[in-house]
Design a protein around this motif. Sequence first.
Motif, PDB file in Angstrom:
ATOM      1  N   THR A 173       0.808  -1.221   0.000  1.00 57.63           N
ATOM      2  CA  THR A 173       0.000   0.000   0.000  1.00 57.63           C
ATOM      3  C   THR A 173       0.842   1.272   0.000  1.00 57.63           C
ATOM      4  N   GLY A 174       2.159   1.124   0.109  1.00 53.09           N
ATOM      5  CA  GLY A 174       3.019   2.294   0.124  1.00 53.09           C
ATOM      6  C   GLY A 174       4.350   1.990   0.781  1.00 53.09           C
ATOM      7  N   PRO A 175       5.268   2.939   0.753  1.00 54.26           N
ATOM      8  CA  PRO A 175       6.637   2.690   1.224  1.00 54.26           C
ATOM      9  C   PRO A 175       6.817   2.628   2.735  1.00 54.26           C
ATOM     10  N   LYS A 176       5.864   3.159   3.498  1.00 54.36           N
ATOM     11  CA  LYS A 176       6.015   3.167   4.951  1.00 54.36           C
ATOM     12  C   LYS A 176       5.783   1.774   5.528  1.00 54.36           C
ATOM     13  N   ALA A 177       6.691   1.351   6.386  1.00 51.87           N
ATOM     14  CA  ALA A 177       6.615   0.004   6.950  1.00 51.87           C
ATOM     15  C   ALA A 177       5.429  -0.141   7.893  1.00 51.87           C
ATOM     16  N   PRO A 178       4.697  -1.253   7.811  1.00 53.28           N
ATOM     17  CA  PRO A 178       3.633  -1.514   8.785  1.00 53.28           C
ATOM     18  C   PRO A 178       4.204  -1.497  10.201  1.00 53.28           C
ATOM     19  N   GLN A 179       3.420  -0.991  11.131  1.00 53.72           N
ATOM     20  CA  GLN A 179       3.870  -0.848  12.513  1.00 53.72           C
ATOM     21  C   GLN A 179       3.128  -1.823  13.420  1.00 53.72           C
ATOM     22  N   VAL A 180       3.868  -2.473  14.307  1.00 52.17           N
ATOM     23  CA  VAL A 180       3.262  -3.302  15.346  1.00 52.17           C
ATOM     24  C   VAL A 180       3.235  -2.447  16.602  1.00 52.17           C
ATOM     25  N   THR A 181       2.050  -2.072  17.048  1.00 54.09           N
ATOM     26  CA  THR A 181       1.925  -1.145  18.167  1.00 54.09           C
ATOM     27  C   THR A 181       2.118  -1.854  19.499  1.00 54.09           C
ATOM     28  N   SER A 182       2.150  -1.062  20.562  1.00 51.49           N
ATOM     29  CA  SER A 182       2.360  -1.609  21.903  1.00 51.49           C
ATOM     30  C   SER A 182       1.215  -2.504  22.354  1.00 51.49           C
ATOM     31  N   ILE A 183       0.042  -2.365  21.729  1.00 50.46           N
ATOM     32  CA  ILE A 183      -1.090  -3.230  22.090  1.00 50.46           C
ATOM     33  C   ILE A 183      -1.228  -4.385  21.100  1.00 50.46           C
ATOM     34  N   LYS A 184      -0.151  -4.627  20.332  1.00 53.54           N
ATOM     35  CA  LYS A 184      -0.046  -5.794  19.458  1.00 53.54           C
ATOM     36  C   LYS A 184      -1.094  -5.824  18.351  1.00 53.54           C
ATOM     37  N   VAL A 185      -1.281  -4.686  17.701  1.00 48.58           N
ATOM     38  CA  VAL A 185      -2.074  -4.645  16.479  1.00 48.58           C
ATOM     39  C   VAL A 185      -1.165  -4.135  15.371  1.00 48.58           C
ATOM     40  N   VAL A 186      -1.495  -4.459  14.125  1.00 54.87           N
ATOM     41  CA  VAL A 186      -0.691  -4.020  12.989  1.00 54.87           C
ATOM     42  C   VAL A 186      -1.359  -2.800  12.364  1.00 54.87           C
ATOM     43  N   PHE A 187      -0.622  -1.703  12.333  1.00 54.46           N
ATOM     44  CA  PHE A 187      -1.126  -0.439  11.789  1.00 54.46           C
ATOM     45  C   PHE A 187      -0.386  -0.132  10.499  1.00 54.46           C
ATOM     46  N   ASP A 188      -1.145   0.139   9.427  1.00 52.20           N
ATOM     47  CA  ASP A 188      -0.546   0.497   8.143  1.00 52.20           C
ATOM     48  C   ASP A 188      -0.573   2.017   8.002  1.00 52.20           C
ATOM     49  N   PRO A 189       0.577   2.693   8.152  1.00 51.79           N
ATOM     50  CA  PRO A 189       0.598   4.160   8.081  1.00 51.79           C
ATOM     51  C   PRO A 189       0.330   4.704   6.685  1.00 51.79           C
ATOM     52  N   ASN A 190       0.418   3.849   5.671  1.00 53.28           N
ATOM     53  CA  ASN A 190       0.153   4.305   4.304  1.00 53.28           C
ATOM     54  C   ASN A 190      -1.331   4.578   4.073  1.00 53.28           C
ATOM     55  N   VAL A 191      -2.185   3.834   4.766  1.00 55.63           N
ATOM     56  CA  VAL A 191      -3.630   4.016   4.614  1.00 55.63           C
ATOM     57  C   VAL A 191      -4.277   4.530   5.896  1.00 55.63           C
ATOM     58  N   GLY A 192      -3.477   4.612   6.978  1.00 53.47           N
ATOM     59  CA  GLY A 192      -3.997   5.124   8.237  1.00 53.47           C
ATOM     60  C   GLY A 192      -5.004   4.213   8.899  1.00 53.47           C
ATOM     61  N   GLU A 193      -4.779   2.901   8.807  1.00 52.87           N
ATOM     62  CA  GLU A 193      -5.747   1.958   9.364  1.00 52.87           C
ATOM     63  C   GLU A 193      -5.056   0.809  10.080  1.00 52.87           C
ATOM     64  N   VAL A 194      -5.752   0.262  11.075  1.00 47.01           N
ATOM     65  CA  VAL A 194      -5.334  -0.993  11.685  1.00 47.01           C
ATOM     66  C   VAL A 194      -5.751  -2.104  10.732  1.00 47.01           C
ATOM     67  N   VAL A 195      -4.788  -2.911  10.295  1.00 47.20           N
ATOM     68  CA  VAL A 195      -5.073  -3.948   9.301  1.00 47.20           C
ATOM     69  C   VAL A 195      -5.076  -5.357   9.897  1.00 47.20           C
ATOM     70  N   TRP A 196      -4.701  -5.461  11.162  1.00 48.79           N
ATOM     71  CA  TRP A 196      -4.832  -6.732  11.883  1.00 48.79           C
ATOM     72  C   TRP A 196      -4.863  -6.428  13.372  1.00 48.79           C
ATOM     73  N   PRO A 197      -5.751  -7.055  14.134  1.00 50.67           N
ATOM     74  CA  PRO A 197      -6.697  -8.098  13.710  1.00 50.67           C
ATOM     75  C   PRO A 197      -7.952  -7.527  13.063  1.00 50.67           C
ATOM     76  N   ILE A 198      -8.474  -8.262  12.106  1.00 46.24           N
ATOM     77  CA  ILE A 198      -9.755  -7.956  11.482  1.00 46.24           C
ATOM     78  C   ILE A 198     -10.577  -9.238  11.512  1.00 46.24           C
ATOM     79  N   VAL A 199     -11.797  -9.135  11.949  1.00 45.63           N
ATOM     80  CA  VAL A 199     -12.652 -10.311  12.077  1.00 45.63           C
ATOM     81  C   VAL A 199     -12.784 -11.010  10.730  1.00 45.63           C
ATOM     82  N   GLY A 200     -12.488 -12.305  10.721  1.00 39.89           N
ATOM     83  CA  GLY A 200     -12.647 -13.095   9.505  1.00 39.89           C
ATOM     84  C   GLY A 200     -11.432 -13.111   8.608  1.00 39.89           C
TER      85      GLY A 200
END
Length: 208
Positions: A173-200
């Motif tokens: 989605t872009g050059p910025k590396a996905p971030q694993v936050t302190s609460i253990k979710v994956v945040f994609d800074p290129n789209v400004g969204e948490v991309v994991w966990p997502i139900v299903g």
Amino acid sequence: MALKRVNLRGRKSPAALAANDRRPPREIIWAKIRQLQTFTIDQVATPARVDRSSARTFVFGLEKAGYLVRLDPNPDTKELRFQLAKDAGAAVPRIGKDGERVTQGDLRAAAWRAMRSLKVFTIRDLHVTSGISETDAKSYINYLVKAGFLAYRLKSKHAGQVSRLAFIESRFTGPKAPQVTSIKVVFDPNVGEVVWPIVGQDAIEVAP
């Protein structure tokens, strides 16, 4: 004097705007600090939707790193005030609670670039190419697989076997590396969204 009527229909309140801000909390806090110049912890914690203790840890780290100065010398004062002393620009200073520069994000960013360049790789490949430790690479990869950015070409089943992973180009989605936050979710800074966990959502597997 006649009062001017202002039409507020369709306008969002500051609280609603804050709720829709999908940037990482540190990015919101830093932007607020740059905007206010002089501030209290509550003034930067509220728009970031984090508790005071979390915001205070970050602010104290910025102070120790020289980005802020404390205006109220008494540490027991309830409303401590701080002032921006060193504006490093829009990019959030990568510092820990002790004020020391954090390098993990830099190494993970380098690993992310290496993954896309290599296409198929092992943990050792990433370590040699980007400088990230094999332990951190393994942890980071685990979350990227869960988020669907990577998939196993070959998953190790015994000690002598080396896992190989593939970069999923369609998930780029872009050059910025996905971030694993302190609460253990994956945040994609290129789209400004948490991309994991997502139900299903399940990890993508690629056939060897």
